[in-house]
Design an enzyme around this catalytic site. Sequence first.
Site, PDB file in Angstrom:
ATOM      1  N   SER A  20     -18.563 -28.857  18.185  1.00  0.00           N
ATOM      2  CA  SER A  20     -20.086 -29.120  17.795  1.00  0.00           C
ATOM      3  C   SER A  20     -19.883 -30.806  17.469  1.00  0.00           C
ATOM      4  O   SER A  20     -20.890 -31.781  17.531  1.00  0.00           O
ATOM      5  CB  SER A  20     -20.207 -29.235  16.968  1.00  0.00           C
ATOM      6  OG  SER A  20     -20.051 -28.372  15.816  1.00  0.00           O
ATOM      7  N   ARG A  72       6.723 -27.943  22.039  1.00  0.00           N
ATOM      8  CA  ARG A  72       5.567 -28.371  21.991  1.00  0.00           C
ATOM      9  C   ARG A  72       6.006 -29.936  22.655  1.00  0.00           C
ATOM     10  O   ARG A  72       4.751 -30.978  22.857  1.00  0.00           O
ATOM     11  CB  ARG A  72       5.389 -28.161  20.834  1.00  0.00           C
ATOM     12  CG  ARG A  72       4.704 -29.062  19.881  1.00  0.00           C
ATOM     13  CD  ARG A  72       4.624 -28.962  18.383  1.00  0.00           C
ATOM     14  NE  ARG A  72       4.293 -27.448  18.244  1.00  0.00           N
ATOM     15  CZ  ARG A  72       3.256 -26.696  17.577  1.00  0.00           C
ATOM     16  NH1 ARG A  72       2.332 -27.770  17.961  1.00  0.00           N
ATOM     17  NH2 ARG A  72       3.768 -25.457  16.810  1.00  0.00           N
ATOM     18  N   ARG A  98      -3.833 -28.322  17.339  1.00  0.00           N
ATOM     19  CA  ARG A  98      -2.341 -28.163  17.994  1.00  0.00           C
ATOM     20  C   ARG A  98      -1.869 -29.463  17.101  1.00  0.00           C
ATOM     21  O   ARG A  98      -2.707 -30.013  16.240  1.00  0.00           O
ATOM     22  CB  ARG A  98      -2.746 -28.699  19.275  1.00  0.00           C
ATOM     23  CG  ARG A  98      -2.493 -28.109  20.067  1.00  0.00           C
ATOM     24  CD  ARG A  98      -1.959 -26.991  20.579  1.00  0.00           C
ATOM     25  NE  ARG A  98      -0.932 -26.991  20.992  1.00  0.00           N
ATOM     26  CZ  ARG A  98       0.319 -26.574  20.817  1.00  0.00           C
ATOM     27  NH1 ARG A  98      -0.023 -24.893  20.588  1.00  0.00           N
ATOM     28  NH2 ARG A  98       1.237 -26.032  21.408  1.00  0.00           N
ATOM     29  N   HIS A 116     -11.067 -33.725   9.303  1.00  0.00           N
ATOM     30  CA  HIS A 116     -10.894 -32.093   8.657  1.00  0.00           C
ATOM     31  C   HIS A 116     -11.679 -31.398   7.736  1.00  0.00           C
ATOM     32  O   HIS A 116     -12.497 -32.578   7.122  1.00  0.00           O
ATOM     33  CB  HIS A 116      -9.293 -32.136   7.638  1.00  0.00           C
ATOM     34  CG  HIS A 116      -8.269 -31.040   7.145  1.00  0.00           C
ATOM     35  ND1 HIS A 116      -8.261 -30.125   7.488  1.00  0.00           N
ATOM     36  CD2 HIS A 116      -8.741 -30.268   5.967  1.00  0.00           C
ATOM     37  CE1 HIS A 116      -7.738 -28.878   7.420  1.00  0.00           C
ATOM     38  NE2 HIS A 116      -8.047 -29.219   6.049  1.00  0.00           N
ATOM     39  N   GLU A 150       2.860 -36.142   9.473  1.00  0.00           N
ATOM     40  CA  GLU A 150       2.650 -34.687   8.811  1.00  0.00           C
ATOM     41  C   GLU A 150       0.856 -34.554   8.699  1.00  0.00           C
ATOM     42  O   GLU A 150      -0.053 -35.270   8.406  1.00  0.00           O
ATOM     43  CB  GLU A 150       2.451 -35.864   6.696  1.00  0.00           C
ATOM     44  CG  GLU A 150       2.546 -34.854   5.885  1.00  0.00           C
ATOM     45  CD  GLU A 150       2.091 -34.958   4.635  1.00  0.00           C
ATOM     46  OE1 GLU A 150       1.652 -34.832   3.741  1.00  0.00           O
ATOM     47  OE2 GLU A 150       2.449 -36.262   4.410  1.00  0.00           O
TER      48      GLU A 150
HETATM   49  C1  GAR Z   1     -14.193 -28.796  12.574  1.00  0.00           C
HETATM   50  O1  GAR Z   1     -14.664 -28.421  11.067  1.00  0.00           O
HETATM   51  C2  GAR Z   1     -13.260 -29.765  12.292  1.00  0.00           C
HETATM   52  O2  GAR Z   1     -13.139 -30.781  11.248  1.00  0.00           O
HETATM   53  C3  GAR Z   1     -11.787 -28.412  12.149  1.00  0.00           C
HETATM   54  O3  GAR Z   1     -12.046 -28.044  13.123  1.00  0.00           O
HETATM   55  C4  GAR Z   1     -13.828 -27.713  13.249  1.00  0.00           C
HETATM   56  C5  GAR Z   1     -13.867 -28.708  14.669  1.00  0.00           C
HETATM   57  O4  GAR Z   1     -15.643 -27.464  15.131  1.00  0.00           O
HETATM   58  N1  GAR Z   1     -11.341 -29.125  12.313  1.00  0.00           N
HETATM   59  C6  GAR Z   1     -10.027 -28.818  11.598  1.00  0.00           C
HETATM   60  O5  GAR Z   1      -9.549 -28.044  10.891  1.00  0.00           O
HETATM   61  C7  GAR Z   1      -8.492 -29.638  12.182  1.00  0.00           C
HETATM   62  N2  GAR Z   1      -7.676 -29.478  10.573  1.00  0.00           N
HETATM   63  P1  GAR Z   1     -16.320 -28.028  16.427  1.00  0.00           P
HETATM   64  O6  GAR Z   1     -15.427 -27.693  17.099  1.00  0.00           O
HETATM   65  O7  GAR Z   1     -16.979 -28.110  16.100  1.00  0.00           O
HETATM   66  O8  GAR Z   1     -16.001 -30.191  16.457  1.00  0.00           O
END
Ligand code: GAR
Length: 222
Positions: A20, A72, A98, A116, A150
């Site tokens: 999204s 990895r 990942r 995030h 990190e």
């Molecule tokens: C989003 O909320 C993004 O912030 C999170 O995954 C979701 C992906 O949604 N990312 C993390 O948690 C990274 N640490 P999407 O596939 O609908 O864009």
Amino acid sequence: MAGAAQQPLPVVVLISGHGSNLEAIIEATRCGELPVDIRAVISNRPDAPGLTISRRAGIETVVIDHTCHADRAGFDATLQTSIDAFEPGLVILAGFMRILTPGFVNHYRGQLINIHPSLLPEFPGLNTHQRVIDAGREVTGATVHFVTAETDGGPAFLQARVAVRRDDSAETLAARVLRQEHRLYPQAIHQLAAGRVALATGDQVTLDGVPLETVPVLDTGA
Ligand code: GAR
């Protein structure tokens, strides 16, 4: 006399899931709000729904299945080769789930960003929304940051805030945060594409050439 039109910044977007945020970036680009050229979308999951969004938009789409790599480092090496073939100026992690090796991250220093769903440095990692609710927080949000070795720990340069409601579940909260991510990420990418934000030495972010002391927050009205 009008100045020369700004060249769009070539970007590659990495996804693992729904895509999204990718869709929001594609929409902002299509509507002329975001000066980027999405050269490719790469997924580590062959079944990621976001691949459909990418293909429908006519964007070159690549799958690099992490389960087909022994470790990895091997996966990251294949990923890096694939990304570099598109010669991007920016690599955008959009729900790319990942952990990346330090060698990979350093290769793209200052040119690799992530979104995030929390107000970093609080609540890095997984299950963010449930942990925010369990901690009794009244405000959460989302953060765009440069990626460093990190996990979820690199320097942030734009955030959006979202109020936590007393009856929120992790799902309802995630949905409201995600709506703000869709506003936040294109704006953050715009700052990079316009050359306004950069990563200087010592992991210091600069905005318009001035060191950023606090992370700016979008007014979301949420
Ligand atoms: C989003 O909320 C993004 O912030 C999170 O995954 C979701 C992906 O949604 N990312 C993390 O948690 C990274 N640490 P999407 O596939 O609908 O864009």
